[in-house]
Structures are given as structure tokens and as C-alpha cells.
Design a protein around this motif. Structure first.
Motif, short mmCIF file in Angstrom:
data_model
loop_
_atom_site.label_atom_id
_atom_site.label_comp_id
_atom_site.label_asym_id
_atom_site.label_seq_id
_atom_site.Cartn_x
_atom_site.Cartn_y
_atom_site.Cartn_z
N LEU A 4 26.21 30.62 7.00
CA LEU A 4 26.95 29.95 6.44
C LEU A 4 28.38 30.86 6.10
O LEU A 4 28.26 31.86 4.66
N ARG A 5 29.26 30.62 6.30
CA ARG A 5 30.86 31.12 5.63
C ARG A 5 31.24 31.07 3.98
O ARG A 5 30.37 29.77 4.19
N LYS A 6 31.29 31.93 3.19
CA LYS A 6 31.69 31.91 1.88
C LYS A 6 32.82 31.04 1.91
O LYS A 6 33.68 31.68 2.83
N PRO A 7 33.07 29.80 0.89
CA PRO A 7 34.34 29.27 0.67
C PRO A 7 35.26 30.33 0.04
O PRO A 7 34.74 31.44 -0.30
N GLY A 8 36.87 30.48 0.88
CA GLY A 8 37.64 31.64 -0.10
C GLY A 8 37.40 32.78 0.69
O GLY A 8 38.55 33.76 0.70
N VAL A 9 36.91 32.80 1.96
CA VAL A 9 36.90 33.80 3.18
C VAL A 9 37.49 33.66 4.62
O VAL A 9 37.25 32.05 4.76
N GLN A 10 38.82 34.31 4.61
CA GLN A 10 39.82 33.43 5.41
C GLN A 10 40.36 34.42 6.25
O GLN A 10 39.71 35.51 6.25
N LEU A 11 40.31 33.68 7.79
CA LEU A 11 40.09 34.77 9.49
C LEU A 11 41.55 35.09 9.53
O LEU A 11 42.46 33.38 9.63
N HIS A 12 42.23 35.56 10.00
CA HIS A 12 44.04 35.67 10.41
C HIS A 12 43.61 36.52 11.94
O HIS A 12 43.27 37.29 11.76
N THR A 13 44.34 36.18 12.89
CA THR A 13 44.27 36.58 14.02
C THR A 13 45.60 37.26 13.96
O THR A 13 46.98 36.94 13.32
N VAL A 14 45.36 38.03 14.37
CA VAL A 14 46.56 39.75 15.08
C VAL A 14 46.36 39.98 16.30
O VAL A 14 45.08 40.93 16.65
N GLY A 36 38.56 37.89 1.32
CA GLY A 36 38.40 37.28 0.82
C GLY A 36 39.16 36.68 -0.41
O GLY A 36 39.88 38.14 -0.61
N GLU A 37 39.42 35.78 -1.09
CA GLU A 37 40.30 35.59 -2.11
C GLU A 37 39.98 36.72 -3.58
O GLU A 37 38.78 36.42 -3.91
N GLY A 38 41.34 36.43 -3.79
CA GLY A 38 41.02 38.15 -4.47
C GLY A 38 40.75 39.75 -4.13
O GLY A 38 40.30 40.45 -5.18
N GLU A 39 40.13 39.90 -3.16
CA GLU A 39 39.76 41.26 -2.76
C GLU A 39 41.09 41.29 -2.30
O GLU A 39 41.80 41.32 -1.75
N GLN A 40 40.63 43.53 -2.57
CA GLN A 40 41.81 44.03 -1.72
C GLN A 40 41.42 44.71 -0.76
O GLN A 40 42.03 45.60 -0.18
N LYS A 41 40.03 43.94 -0.25
CA LYS A 41 39.79 44.69 1.02
C LYS A 41 40.19 43.85 2.41
O LYS A 41 40.04 42.90 2.29
N LEU A 42 40.56 44.82 3.46
CA LEU A 42 40.76 43.75 4.84
C LEU A 42 39.60 44.11 5.57
O LEU A 42 38.60 45.89 5.54
N HIS A 43 38.88 43.55 6.49
CA HIS A 43 37.90 43.68 7.27
C HIS A 43 38.37 42.80 8.80
O HIS A 43 38.77 42.32 9.01
N LYS A 52 26.88 41.89 3.91
CA LYS A 52 26.53 42.77 2.88
C LYS A 52 28.35 42.85 2.54
O LYS A 52 28.14 43.66 0.68
N LYS A 53 29.21 42.54 3.22
CA LYS A 53 30.43 42.47 2.95
C LYS A 53 31.35 41.42 1.93
O LYS A 53 31.78 40.85 1.47
N GLY A 54 29.51 39.94 1.55
CA GLY A 54 29.86 38.64 0.68
C GLY A 54 31.02 38.50 1.60
O GLY A 54 31.25 37.08 1.08
N ALA A 55 31.06 38.29 2.43
CA ALA A 55 31.60 37.34 2.96
C ALA A 55 30.45 35.49 3.99
O ALA A 55 31.24 34.65 3.93
N LEU A 56 29.64 35.81 3.39
CA LEU A 56 28.24 34.63 3.33
C LEU A 56 27.92 34.37 2.90
O LEU A 56 27.95 34.35 1.69
#
Length: 103
Positions: free
Chosen positions: A12-22, A30-37, A88-92
Motif C-alpha cells: 500500500l502506497r503511503k499517503p503523501g507520496v506523489q507520482l509525476h510523469t515526465v 514524498g511531501e517534505g522530502e528533498q529526494k526524488l526517485h 526502503k525509501k519510505g514510500a509504502l
């Protein structure tokens, strides 16, 4: 800590983790994170199925049905590895108890 990716678990995806297609890729953050995956097409497809209703074995079947899979490719291992990377990246969401709380 290793994320449990038994075939019957339903990630289950964690609320606040967003996906943007490019283009052909997707960016997950994730909200408030400085990292992009950056996710490739297959990882994006797996991410979209991490909705708490699809078991790992269902996700593996969907990958086989929607992508050209070469002979000898261990799709289940690839799906598990991808889900574990998301965790591991905290997205679930954390799984609780023997059934993961998602049955």
C-alpha cells in the motif's frame, strides 16, 4: 529491516507520496522530502498497483500480461525487489502482524 513481500501481501502506497510523469519516466517523491526517485515504466506500473488491493502475485501476473518478458526472466524477483526498494525509501505503509494488516 526487510519488507515482507510474500506473494499474498498487498503493498500500500503511503499517503503523501506523489507520482509525476515526465515523458516515459516518472518521478516519485514524498511531501517534505528533498529526494526524488526516478521510476522507469515497469517500476511506475508496479507502483500504481501498490494500492492495498493487489497481492504481490497479482502484480507479478499484471507485469507479465502488460510487458514483453524474456524467457528466463524472474519476474517475481524483480517485482519483489522493486516493492522492497519502495519500502526502503519510505514510500509504502508499514505492514503489521502476520497478514500485513492488508488482507
Amino acid at each position: 529491516v526487510q519488507y515482507n513481500t510474500e506473494n499474498t501481501r498487498k503493498p500500500l502506497r503511503k499517503p503523501g507520496v506523489q507520482l509525476h510523469t515526465v515523458g516515459d519516466e516518472a518521478i516519485l517523491y514524498g511531501e517534505g522530502e528533498q529526494k526524488l526517485h526516478v521510476l522507469n515504466t515497469t517500476a511506475k506500473f508496479i507502483w500504481e498497483l501498490c494500492d492495498g488491493t493487489h497481492a504481490v502475485e497479482d502484480i507479478e501476473g499484471a507485469v507479465r500480461a502488460n510487458f514483453s518478458v524474456s524467457a528466463g526472466c524472474d519476474v517475481m524477483k524483480d517485482v519483489r525487489d522493486t516493492i522492497e526498494t519502495f519500502a526502503k525509501k519510505g514510500a509504502l505503509e508499514e505492514q503489521k502482524g502476520p497478514s500485513g494488516g492488508n488482507s
